[in-house]
Design a protein around this motif. Structure first.
Motif, mmCIF file in Angstrom:
data_model
loop_
_atom_site.group_PDB
_atom_site.id
_atom_site.type_symbol
_atom_site.label_atom_id
_atom_site.label_comp_id
_atom_site.label_asym_id
_atom_site.label_seq_id
_atom_site.Cartn_x
_atom_site.Cartn_y
_atom_site.Cartn_z
ATOM 1 N N ARG A 419 14.523 24.455 54.334
ATOM 2 C CA ARG A 419 14.469 25.712 55.091
ATOM 3 C C ARG A 419 13.773 26.735 54.201
ATOM 4 N NH1 ARG A 419 20.787 26.342 55.805
ATOM 5 N NH2 ARG A 419 20.493 25.988 53.558
ATOM 6 N N ARG A 454 22.271 33.965 59.250
ATOM 7 C CA ARG A 454 23.205 33.663 58.167
ATOM 8 C C ARG A 454 23.963 32.371 58.453
ATOM 9 N NH1 ARG A 454 23.237 38.302 54.333
ATOM 10 N NH2 ARG A 454 21.849 39.761 55.389
ATOM 11 N N ASP A 455 24.367 31.706 57.379
ATOM 12 C CA ASP A 455 25.149 30.492 57.547
ATOM 13 C C ASP A 455 26.631 30.834 57.623
ATOM 14 O OD1 ASP A 455 26.052 30.988 54.972
ATOM 15 O OD2 ASP A 455 24.754 29.483 54.043
ATOM 16 N N GLU A 456 27.491 29.806 57.610
ATOM 17 C CA GLU A 456 28.918 30.041 57.786
ATOM 18 C C GLU A 456 29.536 30.817 56.636
ATOM 19 O OE1 GLU A 456 28.164 25.992 55.992
ATOM 20 O OE2 GLU A 456 27.400 27.200 57.666
ATOM 21 N N ASP A 457 28.872 30.844 55.483
ATOM 22 C CA ASP A 457 29.375 31.617 54.350
ATOM 23 C C ASP A 457 28.824 33.035 54.326
ATOM 24 O OD1 ASP A 457 30.918 29.527 53.265
ATOM 25 O OD2 ASP A 457 29.113 28.628 52.405
ATOM 26 N N ALA A 461 20.391 31.376 55.669
ATOM 27 C CA ALA A 461 20.265 29.922 55.777
ATOM 28 C C ALA A 461 18.898 29.497 55.256
ATOM 29 C CB ALA A 461 20.462 29.483 57.220
#
Length: 756
Positions: A419, A454-457, A461
């Motif tokens: 990515r 944004r990712d899960e954290d 991403a």
């Protein structure tokens, strides 16, 4: 440079020395208050001892303040002096569709960053709470300053028991959701009753009621109460000067307030540090702050500094906060401790605003985290590809042509299944790369308006981020960006080290180059043609003669400012379109400042009259006018007025259609046929006309000339009235240093053992 011209009439001005002297360019940092816009403008000037001129040793000495992007009101509004980052309007609060909401989202992201910074500040120990007279840290500071100046201490004793620097953050933090695009915020966010209370208080203190909005926005809904208790808080409003704040305080408090008031001391220290930040510094030596206080009539500078620290107006800092020197075993020092103290070099005591000082520490923590968690892969390919394969942080230098290298790196990373993304400073940078490369602006990436989300954290991403125009990153933007990257992400910062630096405080790219804590790849790809040859020479301090057989470069000598304006209009309207084939709407005029007889205001007036005459029916603008839109401090969008409606002015810019609400037109728009070079940062045009009247000599430097001439893609005309000052600036006037701590902080963090 070879003095070729697009048309013989453009070079008909006789050679000779330009008239000496002339009005100086607008001083950076000039404020609206000097034109009657600040508090106390209607008073007799009664002040609390601050009428002395600012001394040469005041903190603002340093690099010239960068030009603001749309930092003065539009037509018909009072002029506020020349550009400077401190003079930029705040675009938040409903600037534009897209631009206004993006600015608000970016501010929200910065607020989240500051909350994390505040937690670090609490961990390392905050300033001593007010209430007691010069106790704790403030008293220790006063003693340390006097000990260093008396030669009895190195200055590092003050920091010996300081808390250790904060460790890099763990792998995950609280989620940071992306901020969606929002409609422009409606004006009048402050409750009407709160705004009316501020107006009444300002009127009682003899200050213009027009300051009510900025005061309420700066101090919040309780602004009236805060200001009544501490009138010098008005100095936190951009554009207000100390003498105006003193007059306001005297009107409210009466003869009981004086130059030694602790509230005044705290406000003045913060004001001096803000001015230093406007010139690029994140911190200042305490001696420079003391010099500034002396020039403002403060009777006891040491006590004033200590009082400001005690009140929390400033942080006491040291280069590296002790993290750059590991403790050695006691047996390594056979001499007594007091003997070792004499051998230690003096350590300057630094002061900083927590906003910038803690952002710099957060940035250092984040960069060290990327270095430590970086991958260890091996890729085949050019130098940049190999460096990025095995490193979490890489710096890459080169000119315009070298931008292709990080773009190719990102394309290759995507082919490897990573990515990867390219981020640039301006929408012009996105346009120059084209849609295939999928570049986004740093501001859009941080706000969530563009990019992968944004990712899960809560982190972006991404596996690889290449940031072009990296020299334009200020410390706050860089900290927000690095904080948003996940562990293991590769960050490539790419840019031209010779251009003008960021509009805000910090010198992130230069500090990284100097620190040597990560791989550095210097591109060997030169910029092509006569323009590339000319600009490359300027980068090493040489203004060379360059053959321009295709009329790529033209020198137009002038004797005075009026002739400079006339020649500029002639070039844009006739000579360049006819001889070079670049239309007027693709030719950009650049100059040193906004004021003066050949500044942007005078040039825009003349160019409008010739290219798009009209009455300025819509807030001073007409359909067809070229404008410069301030997205945020340091970020400008070139656009054209399309139409007007009850909602505001409709623009067509490089980022698409934009509507500027009517109540924001005066603060975020200015005519844009002519810009300052700082406004043009990160942008390029097919043809550029650089205007250098005689009074511009004092504003020239090698980075300024390099940046100005480098904005041209096909043709450069120089309206030249500064005689030998131009080659002199290229040869001798380098970028003045900015006082920062990033390099020392990074070296200290990476020299220390890695935290578990």
């Amino acid at each position: 440079m070879t003095a070729s011209t697009p048309h013989s009439a453009d070079a008909s001005g006789a050679d000779g020395d330009p008239p000496p002297g002339g009005p100086a360019p607008d001083a950076a940092g000039a404020v609206a208050g000097e034109d009657g816009g600040g508090p106390g403008s209607g008073t007799a000037g009664a002040s609390a001892g601050s009428g002395a001129p600012e001394p040469a040793g005041a903190p603002e000495a340093g690099p010239p303040a960068p030009d603001g992007a749309g930092d003065t009101p539009g037509p018909g509004a009072a002029e506020t002096g020349s550009e400077g980052p401190g003079a930029d309007p705040d675009p938040a609060g409903g600037g534009t569709e897209g631009t206004g909401s993006e600015a608000q989202a970016e501010l929200a992201a910065q607020r989240a960053l500051r909350e994390r910074i505040a937690r670090r500040k609490a961990e390392r120990g905050g300033p001593v709470e007010s209430g007691a007279k010069l106790s704790g840290q403030a008293a220790d500071l006063l003693a340390a300053v006097r000990a260093v100046e008396g030669g009895t201490s190195s200055g590092s004793d003050f920091f010996d028991d300081a808390p250790a620097a904060a460790a890099p953050r763990p792998a995950a933090e609280a989620p940071r959701p992306s901020v969606p695009r929002a409609a422009p915020a409606a004006p009048g966010r402050t409750p009407p009753e709160a705004l009316e209370a501020v107006r009444a208080l300002l009127a009682r203190g003899g200050a213009p009621e027009t300051l009510a909005g900025p005061v309420a926005e700066t101090l919040g809904d309780g602004a009236a109460g805060l200001l009544a208790e501490d009138p010098w808080l008005v100095l936190s409003v951009p554009g207000v000067r100390p003498e105006q704040a003193d007059a306001f305080a005297r009107a409210l408090l009466g003869p009981g307030c004086g130059p030694d008031d602790e509230r005044r001391a705290a406000a003045l220290v913060a004001w001096l540090l803000e001015r230093a930040a406007a010139h690029g510094h994140t911190v200042q030596e305490v001696s420079a702050v003391r010099a500034g206080l002396a020039g403002l009539g403060v009777p006891d500078e040491d006590a004033a500094v200590a009082a400001a620290v005690e009140a929390g107006a400033a942080l006491v800092l040291q280069d590296g906060t002790g993290a750059d020197t590991a403790e050695e075993p006691e047996e390594a020092h056979p001499t007594a401790p007091e003997d070792r103290q004499e051998d230690r070099p003096p350590v300057p005591v630094l002061l900083g605003l927590d906003r910038y000082a803690m952002a710099e520490e957060s940035l250092a923590d984040g960069l060290a985290r990327l270095v430590r968690t970086g991958p260890g892969d091996a890729w085949e390919g050019p130098d940049l590809v190999r460096a990025a394969a095995g490193s979490g942080l890489v710096v890459h230098t080169g000119g315009e042509a070298a931008r292709a290298e990080p773009v190719a790196l990102v394309a290759g990373a995507r082919e490897r299944g990573l990515r990867a993304l390219v981020a640039v400073h301006s929408r012009s940078g996105c346009r120059r790369l084209g849609p295939r490369d999928g570049a986004v602006t740093v501001a859009d990436l941080l706000s969530g308006a563009a990019g992968p989300g944004r990712d899960e954290d809560g982190a972006l991403a991404l596996d690889l981020l290449a940031v072009l125009d990296a020299p334009l990153l200020d410390v706050e933007s860089a900290a927000a960006l690095v904080e948003a990257l996940p562990d293991g992400c590769r960050l490539v910062l790419s840019g031209d080290p010779h251009v003008l630096g960021a509009a805000g405080p910090g010198r992130v790219f230069a500090d990284l180059l100097a620190a040597g804590v990560c791989p550095r790849v210097d591109s060997r790809v030169p910029d092509p043609g006569p323009l590339g040859e000319l600009v490359s020479g300027i980068g090493i301090g040489e203004l060379n003669q360059v053959d321009a057989p295709g009329k790529e470069i033209a020198i137009v000598p002038v004797r005075e400012a009026a002739e400079a304006v006339h020649r500029t209009v002639q070039l844009v309207a006739d000579s360049v379109p006819r001889a070079i084939g670049v239309p007027a709407d693709r030719t950009q005029v650049l100059t040193v400042g906004h004021g003066g007889p050949a500044g942007t205001r005078a040039l825009n007036t003349a160019l409008k009259q010739h290219l798009n005459p009209g009455p300025g029916r819509f807030g001073g603008f007409d359909p067809g006018d070229r404008v410069a839109l301030a997205e945020a401090p340091g970020r400008t969008v070139a656009a054209t007025v399309v139409s007007a409606s009850p909602e505001g002015l409709r623009l067509d810019g490089e980022g698409g259609a934009v509507t500027v609400p009517r109540d924001r037109v005066a603060s975020v728009l200015r005519h844009g046929w002519a810009m300052t070079v700082h406004q043009a940062a990160g942008m390029r045009w097919p043809a550029v006309v650089v205007v250098l009247p005689g009074d511009a000599a004092a504003g020239l430097s090698r980075p300024w000339v390099y940046t100005a001439f480098g904005r041209a893609e096909r043709h450069l005309s120089v309206v030249h009235g500064v005689d030998r000052a131009l080659p002199g600036a290229v040869a001798d006037v380098a970028a003045e240093p900015r006082r920062t701590r990033l390099g020392v902080l990074l070296r200290g963090l990476l020299a220390a053992p890695s935290p578990s």
